[in-house]
Enzyme design. Structure first.
Site, PDB file in Angstrom:
ATOM      1  N   TYR A  84      -1.629   0.007  10.415  1.00 37.19           N
ATOM      2  CA  TYR A  84      -1.952  -0.654   9.145  1.00 37.19           C
ATOM      3  C   TYR A  84      -0.757  -0.605   8.195  1.00 37.19           C
ATOM      4  O   TYR A  84      -0.290  -1.631   7.686  1.00 37.19           O
ATOM      5  CB  TYR A  84      -3.181   0.001   8.494  1.00 37.19           C
ATOM      6  N   ASN A  94      -5.213   4.578  -4.325  1.00 32.21           N
ATOM      7  CA  ASN A  94      -6.614   4.390  -3.931  1.00 32.21           C
ATOM      8  C   ASN A  94      -7.373   3.550  -4.952  1.00 32.21           C
ATOM      9  O   ASN A  94      -7.683   4.045  -6.039  1.00 32.21           O
ATOM     10  CB  ASN A  94      -7.295   5.749  -3.777  1.00 32.21           C
ATOM     11  N   THR A 114       0.816  -1.207   0.000  1.00 29.04           N
ATOM     12  CA  THR A 114       0.000   0.000   0.000  1.00 29.04           C
ATOM     13  C   THR A 114       0.855   1.264   0.000  1.00 29.04           C
ATOM     14  O   THR A 114       1.987   1.250   0.517  1.00 29.04           O
ATOM     15  CB  THR A 114      -0.902   0.009   1.259  1.00 29.04           C
TER      16      THR A 114
HETATM   17  N1  LIG Z   1      -8.750  -1.005  -1.258  1.00 28.25           N
HETATM   18  C1  LIG Z   1      -7.687  -0.229  -1.363  1.00 28.25           C
HETATM   19  O1  LIG Z   1      -7.777   0.943  -1.767  1.00 28.25           O
HETATM   20  C2  LIG Z   1      -6.315  -0.760  -0.984  1.00 28.25           C
HETATM   21  C3  LIG Z   1      -5.219   0.130  -1.078  1.00 28.25           C
HETATM   22  C4  LIG Z   1      -3.955  -0.367  -0.755  1.00 28.25           C
HETATM   23  C5  LIG Z   1      -3.784  -1.682  -0.379  1.00 28.25           C
HETATM   24  N2  LIG Z   1      -4.858  -2.522  -0.271  1.00 28.25           N
HETATM   25  C6  LIG Z   1      -4.637  -3.909   0.144  1.00 28.25           C
HETATM   26  O2  LIG Z   1      -5.220  -4.759  -0.827  1.00 28.25           O
HETATM   27  C7  LIG Z   1      -5.714  -5.959  -0.215  1.00 28.25           C
HETATM   28  C8  LIG Z   1      -7.162  -6.174  -0.637  1.00 28.25           C
HETATM   29  O3  LIG Z   1      -7.909  -5.022  -0.293  1.00 28.25           O
HETATM   30  P1  LIG Z   1      -9.475  -4.969  -0.556  1.00 28.25           P
HETATM   31  O4  LIG Z   1      -9.866  -3.549  -0.682  1.00 28.25           O
HETATM   32  O5  LIG Z   1      -9.834  -5.927  -1.618  1.00 28.25           O
HETATM   33  O6  LIG Z   1     -10.005  -5.491   0.852  1.00 28.25           O
HETATM   34  P2  LIG Z   1     -11.192  -6.518   1.205  1.00 28.25           P
HETATM   35  O7  LIG Z   1     -11.441  -6.373   2.657  1.00 28.25           O
HETATM   36  O8  LIG Z   1     -12.314  -6.326   0.264  1.00 28.25           O
HETATM   37  O9  LIG Z   1     -10.505  -7.925   0.907  1.00 28.25           O
HETATM   38  C9  LIG Z   1      -9.721  -8.613   1.850  1.00 28.25           C
HETATM   39  C10 LIG Z   1     -10.205 -10.037   1.867  1.00 28.25           C
HETATM   40  O10 LIG Z   1      -9.372 -10.785   2.768  1.00 28.25           O
HETATM   41  C11 LIG Z   1     -10.192 -11.624   3.577  1.00 28.25           C
HETATM   42  N3  LIG Z   1      -9.427 -11.884   4.799  1.00 28.25           N
HETATM   43  C12 LIG Z   1      -9.026 -10.994   5.734  1.00 28.25           C
HETATM   44  N4  LIG Z   1      -8.305 -11.611   6.674  1.00 28.25           N
HETATM   45  C13 LIG Z   1      -8.230 -12.924   6.323  1.00 28.25           C
HETATM   46  C14 LIG Z   1      -7.611 -14.069   6.885  1.00 28.25           C
HETATM   47  N5  LIG Z   1      -6.934 -14.011   8.041  1.00 28.25           N
HETATM   48  N6  LIG Z   1      -7.718 -15.249   6.256  1.00 28.25           N
HETATM   49  C15 LIG Z   1      -8.414 -15.349   5.085  1.00 28.25           C
HETATM   50  N7  LIG Z   1      -9.046 -14.309   4.518  1.00 28.25           N
HETATM   51  C16 LIG Z   1      -8.946 -13.102   5.129  1.00 28.25           C
HETATM   52  C17 LIG Z   1     -11.479 -10.820   3.762  1.00 28.25           C
HETATM   53  O11 LIG Z   1     -12.592 -11.644   4.084  1.00 28.25           O
HETATM   54  C18 LIG Z   1     -11.637 -10.179   2.386  1.00 28.25           C
HETATM   55  O12 LIG Z   1     -12.364 -11.024   1.500  1.00 28.25           O
HETATM   56  C19 LIG Z   1      -5.524  -5.785   1.283  1.00 28.25           C
HETATM   57  O13 LIG Z   1      -4.368  -6.490   1.664  1.00 28.25           O
HETATM   58  C20 LIG Z   1      -5.318  -4.283   1.446  1.00 28.25           C
HETATM   59  O14 LIG Z   1      -4.486  -3.996   2.541  1.00 28.25           O
HETATM   60  C21 LIG Z   1      -6.133  -2.075  -0.571  1.00 28.25           C
END
Ligand SMILES: NC(=O)c1ccc[n+]([C@@H]2O[C@H](COP(=O)([O-])OP(=O)(O)OC[C@H]3O[C@@H](n4cnc5c(N)ncnc54)[C@H](O)[C@@H]3O)[C@@H](O)[C@H]2O)c1
Length: 329
Positions: A142, A171, A117
């Site tokens: 985080y 984002n 991120t």
């Molecule tokens: N959305 C954004 O803008 C953004 C930006 C930077 C980084 N990220 C990173 O991208 C990744 C995905 O983000 P997202 O927006 O799709 O989030 P999200 O919450 O939609 O997806 C995360 C998924 O991981 C699953 N999960 C969480 N902990 C778990 C565990 N211990 N075991 C198994 N499954 C588990 C959740 O149920 C969910 O389906 C994350 O690692 C997040 O940190 C997201």
């Protein structure tokens, strides 16, 4: 056909990547505990309900399936909550990934693409686009949990032939243009879905935190990247690891993913009003602590080395697709 284990594949970015993997001829095994994901978001592949912290389950998966690589999304993602519950974030995001890496090493699975991120950069002073070599100074747990994982990947690459790419997303926004899958966070904290909730009447208004930043319209500027473009970057990163990294060497590298163009909070709100044709209230509030004025990616490293280019860089398209998904639901 190569098989990819996708922890967190039922979430927002994971589900779009599973679709892209399918389109590129890969089989996905989705491991998700559904803490924030949805079964109906998984359009292809096999779903296993479970947790990355469950070593016995990981042993079973790596033994029963011929996994070629891992694309790892599973994490808690809400930065504000990480300040209140830091240990649960370290447990899930850092210790959970440590467990996954240990299991991969045990089962000789050596390739991983990791969701990192822009939060690893913290609150940079500059308003120039951020490059990967900037100091990593996360300002919340985080970001720290993600940087800790990158450090593990970096150190592992020195010690053995493990190969990893960390993708530092800015984002994430938008939805698959089909409107089938999209962003469904609970609680929702991301600007575009919140703005669309205001347009749909699900919330009364949208709050703009800080209107006196040194930006052209006084509101914060962020780099929004379409989720399908993130998905295609994962496929590129995976193929880079498979095809372009020396098999006998360890490897770790990190790439920013953004469009390199920033949009202000006011621009997002005005574009959403235009796309939806609906007027709604936008309320001016004080600044929130920890919000830099500008966060824009320099993604030229991903453009040049991975050969990745965003297909949907226009804010209007991101909002149009997210709106189509919301209306579909
Ligand atoms: N959305 C954004 O803008 C953004 C930006 C930077 C980084 N990220 C990173 O991208 C990744 C995905 O983000 P997202 O927006 O799709 O989030 P999200 O919450 O939609 O997806 C995360 C998924 O991981 C699953 N999960 C969480 N902990 C778990 C565990 N211990 N075991 C198994 N499954 C588990 C959740 O149920 C969910 O389906 C994350 O690692 C997040 O940190 C997201």
């Amino acid at each position: 056909m190569k098989t990819i284990l996708v922890p967190g594949g039922a979430g927002f970015i994971g589900s779009h990547t599973v679709k892209a993997l399918h389109q590129h001829g890969y089989k996905s095994i989705i491991l998700d505990n559904f803490s924030n994901g949805y079964k109906e978001s998984v359009l292809n592949g096999e779903v296993i309900e479970g947790d990355i912290r469950d070593s016995a389950l990981l042993d079973k998966i790596f033994t029963e399936h011929n996994i070629d690589a891992v694309i790892h999304f599973a994490a808690f993602i809400e930065a504000g909550e990480s300040v209140v519950n830091p240990l649960s974030f370290y447990d899930n995001n850092t210790a959970g990934t440590l467990n996954l890496l240990q299991s991969m090493q045990k089962h000789k699975v050596e390739h991983i693409v990791f969701s990192s991120t822009a939060a690893v950069y913290g609150q940079p002073e500059e308003d120039d686009a951020l490059v990967e070599t900037l100091p990593k100074l996360p300002i919340n747990p985080y970001g720290q949990t993600k940087w800790a994982v990158e450090c593990m990947l970096r150190d592992l690459a020195v010690s053995c032939t493990f190969k990893s790419i960390a993708l530092r997303y800015f984002n994430a926004a938008g939805s698959d243009p089909s409107g089938q899958i999209g962003e469904l966070h609970e609680p929702e904290t991301h600007l575009i879905p919140l703005v669309l909730q205001a347009a749909s009447g699900k919330r009364k208004n949208i709050k703009m935190f800080g209107t006196d930043y040194p930006t052209p319209d006084g509101t914060c500027i962020r780099d929004y990247i379409h989720v399908c473009d993130l998905a295609s970057a994962h496929v590129k990163a995976l193929e880079y690891l498979f095809d372009r990294v020396e098999k006998t060497e360890g490897f770790y590298d990190a790439f920013n993913l953004g469009t390199g163009t920033g949009f202000s909070v006011r621009e997002v709100i005005e574009t959403a009003k235009k796309v939806t044709g609906i007027d709604f209230d936008a309320i001016e509030e004080d600044r929130r602590p920890g919000d830099p004025a500008f966060l824009i990616a320099n993604a030229s490293k991903a453009n040049e080395i991975l050969g990745w280019q965003p297909e949907y860089p226009k804010l209007e398209d991101m909002i149009k697709h997210a709106w189509a998904f919301l209306k579909n639901r």
